[in-house]
Scaffold this motif. Structure first.
Motif, mmCIF file in Angstrom:
data_model
loop_
_atom_site.group_PDB
_atom_site.id
_atom_site.type_symbol
_atom_site.label_atom_id
_atom_site.label_comp_id
_atom_site.label_asym_id
_atom_site.label_seq_id
_atom_site.Cartn_x
_atom_site.Cartn_y
_atom_site.Cartn_z
ATOM 1 N N ARG A 91 -27.874 -51.118 18.931
ATOM 2 C CA ARG A 91 -27.520 -51.398 17.530
ATOM 3 C C ARG A 91 -28.597 -52.248 16.858
ATOM 4 N NH1 ARG A 91 -22.564 -52.642 20.360
ATOM 5 N NH2 ARG A 91 -21.128 -50.869 20.244
ATOM 6 N N LEU A 92 -29.191 -53.170 17.617
ATOM 7 C CA LEU A 92 -30.249 -54.009 17.057
ATOM 8 C C LEU A 92 -31.479 -53.177 16.718
ATOM 9 C CD1 LEU A 92 -31.042 -56.847 16.278
ATOM 10 C CD2 LEU A 92 -31.796 -57.250 18.627
ATOM 11 N N TYR A 93 -31.847 -52.238 17.599
ATOM 12 C CA TYR A 93 -32.961 -51.331 17.308
ATOM 13 C C TYR A 93 -32.675 -50.528 16.037
ATOM 14 C CZ TYR A 93 -36.122 -51.652 21.349
ATOM 15 O OH TYR A 93 -37.061 -52.064 22.242
ATOM 16 N N ILE A 98 -36.286 -49.293 14.344
ATOM 17 C CA ILE A 98 -37.136 -48.818 15.433
ATOM 18 C C ILE A 98 -36.613 -47.460 15.886
ATOM 19 C CG2 ILE A 98 -38.028 -49.339 17.737
ATOM 20 C CD1 ILE A 98 -37.494 -52.301 17.160
ATOM 21 N N PRO A 99 -37.476 -46.450 16.016
ATOM 22 C CA PRO A 99 -37.002 -45.105 16.377
ATOM 23 C C PRO A 99 -36.242 -45.103 17.694
ATOM 24 C CG PRO A 99 -39.289 -45.023 15.656
ATOM 25 C CD PRO A 99 -38.939 -46.479 15.794
ATOM 26 N N VAL A 100 -35.253 -44.230 17.786
ATOM 27 C CA VAL A 100 -34.461 -44.149 19.006
ATOM 28 C C VAL A 100 -35.309 -43.658 20.175
ATOM 29 C CG1 VAL A 100 -33.671 -41.786 18.626
ATOM 30 C CG2 VAL A 100 -32.234 -43.370 19.906
ATOM 31 N N SER A 101 -36.396 -42.907 19.892
ATOM 32 C CA SER A 101 -37.283 -42.448 20.959
ATOM 33 C C SER A 101 -37.920 -43.627 21.677
ATOM 34 C CB SER A 101 -38.357 -41.524 20.391
ATOM 35 O OG SER A 101 -39.113 -42.184 19.387
ATOM 36 N N ARG A 102 -38.255 -44.695 20.928
ATOM 37 C CA ARG A 102 -38.810 -45.902 21.559
ATOM 38 C C ARG A 102 -37.757 -46.551 22.465
ATOM 39 N NH1 ARG A 102 -43.834 -47.289 21.887
ATOM 40 N NH2 ARG A 102 -43.440 -49.493 21.465
ATOM 41 N N VAL A 154 -25.757 -45.214 24.821
ATOM 42 C CA VAL A 154 -26.707 -46.002 24.046
ATOM 43 C C VAL A 154 -27.106 -45.247 22.776
ATOM 44 C CG1 VAL A 154 -29.097 -46.818 24.039
ATOM 45 C CG2 VAL A 154 -27.592 -47.386 25.938
ATOM 46 N N VAL A 155 -27.389 -43.957 22.905
ATOM 47 C CA VAL A 155 -27.763 -43.155 21.727
ATOM 48 C C VAL A 155 -26.594 -43.092 20.746
ATOM 49 C CG1 VAL A 155 -28.367 -40.836 20.943
ATOM 50 C CG2 VAL A 155 -29.505 -41.808 22.934
ATOM 51 N N ALA A 156 -25.393 -42.947 21.260
ATOM 52 C CA ALA A 156 -24.225 -42.898 20.379
ATOM 53 C C ALA A 156 -24.067 -44.212 19.612
ATOM 54 C CB ALA A 156 -22.965 -42.599 21.190
ATOM 55 N N GLU A 160 -24.357 -44.516 15.601
ATOM 56 C CA GLU A 160 -23.223 -45.086 14.873
ATOM 57 C C GLU A 160 -23.682 -46.217 13.954
ATOM 58 O OE1 GLU A 160 -18.929 -47.295 15.813
ATOM 59 O OE2 GLU A 160 -20.228 -46.623 17.444
ATOM 60 N N GLU A 161 -24.608 -47.043 14.464
ATOM 61 C CA GLU A 161 -25.127 -48.140 13.640
ATOM 62 C C GLU A 161 -25.971 -47.612 12.485
ATOM 63 O OE1 GLU A 161 -25.572 -52.191 12.600
ATOM 64 O OE2 GLU A 161 -24.208 -51.121 13.949
ATOM 65 N N ARG A 162 -26.790 -46.575 12.768
ATOM 66 C CA ARG A 162 -27.598 -45.983 11.699
ATOM 67 C C ARG A 162 -26.708 -45.363 10.618
ATOM 68 N NH1 ARG A 162 -32.269 -47.493 10.439
ATOM 69 N NH2 ARG A 162 -32.730 -45.462 9.522
#
Length: 737
Positions: A91-93, A98-102, A154-156, A160-162
């Motif tokens: 969620r902080l990323y 910061i891209p989810v790929s990172r 983690v991706v979910a 969700e945060e985005r």
């Protein structure tokens, strides 16, 4: 006996892995530190942000502990859920942009390093390499199962945060469009901008306007960058972030980021790292200390740009909000500032252009189109970039009887107040002719006569009046579009294949073969109407030639670019208009541009009821019963009395004075429409019956009991229609098919 042997070996491996986990548990903190060192070089964001660094250390320790738990669990235990810290850092990323790929790359490297560390410890507990190899295979399987499942969580959490951030930004945009620009006062408009954006976006917002923009004569030199602070607002009392107070003037240092933003018109996203504090942010050392203590870390510089002029600069600052501004924030700030710039420009122009505005008020384009069920529309009008003034391009959306709608676009030759006034007169004439339901070719013929009469009234100094016009009628019941052109470029139609595919790649973009008649004002030459069917959700794009033609651009190239944009245009009509203008008009247009994009709708068949009638007075009672039954099915029983009266009078009139075939049609949309068609071209007339007359009151009653009524003529026969408003408490939901 191989099977017991395999089970025995599996048990031994599981036992060995459990022993290995118990051996490593006291070293969780050490292992976490080694893993973070591995990530040090590839992921600088872990160390540039203290909150991410601390949370990453906690997350790593939780991952190590979770893997130890899996190794000690019984054979076949399923992978556990991702640790809470892993979801928090996702969620902080997302908040940091910061891209989810990172995030996933760091996640994979972290777990791979952990597996390597665990594998390296295995020889310390046994010298049996066969057991070590089997344990390694089992360790990799357990580790990757854990990575797969926790990665999904983690991706979910990240998405969700985005999504939450996106919803918040959409809400901010909606709030800005509603609250900014409520008055024609420059200061109040700037204050509204600061109030909206300090609620949930920035910690400090300042609005500076160039002195040249505030000059009522508008004659200030463009190179003069002296600015006046018009408004500022902070989440802190007394606005300690700024030494300048409202009303004060200042200039930024030459070559600084604000100066570049003002001169180039491009927005700037600036991050402040460590103790760095540029002079344009903190003009004094004491102010620099204040800002460092507040934790100021990022600034957005967005020029206020409206109608080709740079008005000033808006600064958005964050210090209390931990997440720095990102590119999405920059786009959002630009959109809000763009809305505010238009409002500020309207306010500053109001006093010294009031006389001109009043002269143009009667002839300017409609700012809002009336909502109706036939089409969804979006439109744009861009005046020419030169100083010659407003031109004569126009567009219009006109509701017609029978749920139909007329779409109009036209272009008066010339520029300036005369062209604008002529445009207003022609637009009024088109609306008047549309009100009597003329066919497109007939309407253009009458409009041609209007232009010829205007030419006779002109003086030689005014020049000769000429114009082009495209007039289209769309019927959502039959999905037929009828249109005619008087010297105007044909529209572009976007449809989907009959297979039902609705992806962008399946769109068909084409221009119908429209017979282009002569421009208005020549006289004596015919116009021709064509008719074609439009599937629901088709796009009809009408525009003036300024959109596709220019001094340095060929018309064919412009048409090709327009079709390319429409092939992959977004679902939003507003965004489609923006993309068309961005692709076709990257700079200020040399000619006026009018653009109208309409998405067709089809009226629900359940909201249309039709009955064919014989030319027999006995059919009137059946028509009344039919109308009553239809209204009952639609839940409009309270309208039965008036509707039966209207049906009775219109059907009787058609039987007595018209010709077969006779048809009754009821249409339910935003109003209730009753139509009776017959093959006679004779128009009915209202007349006032004398006291002892037995008839002659039918149409008078229809006119008194309905909101509107009228007659439209077709190629064969006519239609008499009457509209009634729906009761507010029983109006059904109108939906397209």
């Amino acid at each position: 006996m191989p099977f017991p042997y395999i089970r025995t070996m599996g048990t031994d491996v599981d036992a060995f892995l459990g022993r290995l986990a118990r051996h490593l548990r006291p070293q969780v903190e050490k292992l976490s530190g080694l893993l973070l060192q591995r990530l040090n070089g590839e992921f600088p964001e872990l160390w540039e942000n203290a909150d991410i660094e601390a949370l990453t250390l906690e997350e790593t320790a939780q991952h190590v502990t979770a893997l130890m738990d899996l190794l000690e669990a019984h054979p076949g235990a399923s992978a556990s859920q991702a640790p809470p810290a892993a979801l928090d850092i996702a969620r902080l990323y997302a908040r940091r942009g910061i891209p989810v790929s990172r995030l996933l790359r760091a996640y994979r490297l972290d777990h791979l390093s952990l597996l390597e560390q665990v594998q390296a410890e295995a020889p310390r507990l046994t010298g049996d390499w066969h057991t070590i190899n089997l344990a390694t295979v089992r360790l990799v399987a357990i580790g990757f199962a854990y990575v797969d499942r926790s990665s999904e969580e983690v991706v979910a959490a990240y998405q969700e945060e985005r999504d939450r951030i996106l919803q918040r930004r959409l809400a901010l945009t909606a709030r800005a469009s509603k609250l900014i620009g409520t008055t024609l006062d420059i200061t109040r408009t700037a204050e509204e901008l600061t109030e909206v954006c300090t609620e949930d976006f920035a910690d400090l917002v300042t609005v500076d306007l160039l002195d040249s923009a505030l000059d009522e004569t508008g004659s200030g030199p463009p190179e003069a960058l002296t600015q006046r602070r018009v408004a500022q607002r902070s989440v802190l009392d007394d606005c300690p972030e700024s030494l300048l107070r409202v009303g004060g003037t200042h200039t930024y240092p030459g070559g600084s980021e604000p100066v570049r933003a003002l001169t180039t018109g491009r927005s700037v996203l600036h991050h402040i790292a460590g103790t760095e504090m540029p002079a344009w942010v903190a003009p004094s050392e004491s102010q620099g200390r204040v800002l460092r203590d507040l934790g100021l870390h990022s600034v957005l510089l967005v020029p206020l740009h409206a109608r080709g002029d740079t008005l000033g600069l808006v600064q958005f600052v964050r210090h209390r909000t931990s997440a720095p501004f990102d590119d999405d924030d920059l786009l959002l700030a630009q959109e809000i500032a763009s809305r505010a710039a238009v409002s500020i420009d309207n306010a500053r122009r109001y006093t010294h252009e009031r006389t001109t505005a009043l002269a143009l008020q009667r002839s300017l384009l409609p700012r809002h189109t009336v909502e109706q069920p036939a089409v969804e529309t979006a439109s744009r009008y861009l005046p020419a970039g030169s100083r010659a003034g407003v031109g004569g391009d126009w567009y219009d959306v006109i509701p017609l009887s029978g749920a139909r709608v007329a779409l109009v676009v036209g272009d008066v030759v010339g520029r300036g107040l005369h062209a604008a006034a002529t445009m207003g007169r022609l637009r009024t004439a088109v609306r008047a002719f549309a009100d009597i339901d003329l066919m497109p070719d007939e309407l253009l013929t009458h409009l041609d006569d209007v232009v010829i009469r205007m030419q006779r009234e002109e003086t030689p100094a005014e020049g000769e009046t000429s114009a082009t016009c495209l007039y289209a009628i769309y019927d959502p019941v039959s999905r037929l579009c009828s249109l005619a052109s008087a010297g105007h470029v044909p529209p572009t139609v976007v449809t989907y294949p009959a297979t039902g595919e609705t992806t962008r790649t399946s769109r068909v973009v084409e221009s119908p073969e429209v017979p282009i008649g002569p421009p208005l004002g020549l006289g004596g030459l015919p116009f021709e109407t064509i008719e074609f069917e439009l599937p629901e959700d088709s796009l009809l794009v009408l525009h003036t030639d300024g959109l596709i033609a220019g001094r340095t651009r060929d018309v064919d190239l412009g048409l090709t670019t327009l079709r390319d944009v429409l092939t992959s245009a977004p679902d939003s009509l507003e965004e489609t208009c923006d993309q068309l203008l961005a692709a076709l008009l990257p700079g200020r247009p040399a000619d006026d541009v009018a653009l109208l994009v309409a998405r067709t709708r089809a009226l629900d068949p359940d909201h249309v009821a039709t009955m064919d009638l014989p030319s027999d007075p006995a059919a009137v009672s059946g028509a009344r019963r039919f109308a009553s039954d239809v209204l009952t099915a639609w839940g409009l029983e309270e309208m039965s009395f008036t509707t039966e009266l209207v049906v009775s009078e219109l059907v009787t009139n058609a039987i007595r004075y018209g010709k077969s075939p006779i048809r009754l049609r009821l249409i339910l949309q935003s109003t209730l429409t009753c139509e009776v068609s017959d093959a006679s071209s004779t128009s009915p007339h209202l007349r006032r019956a004398r006291i002892f007359d037995e008839g002659g009151r039918g149409l008078l009653l229809v006119a008194q009991f309905t909101e509107r009524w009228g007659t439209r003529h077709g190629r064969e026969g006519k239609v008499i229609w009457a509209e009634q408003s729906l009761p507010a408490d029983s109006a059904p939901t109108i939906k397209a098919t």
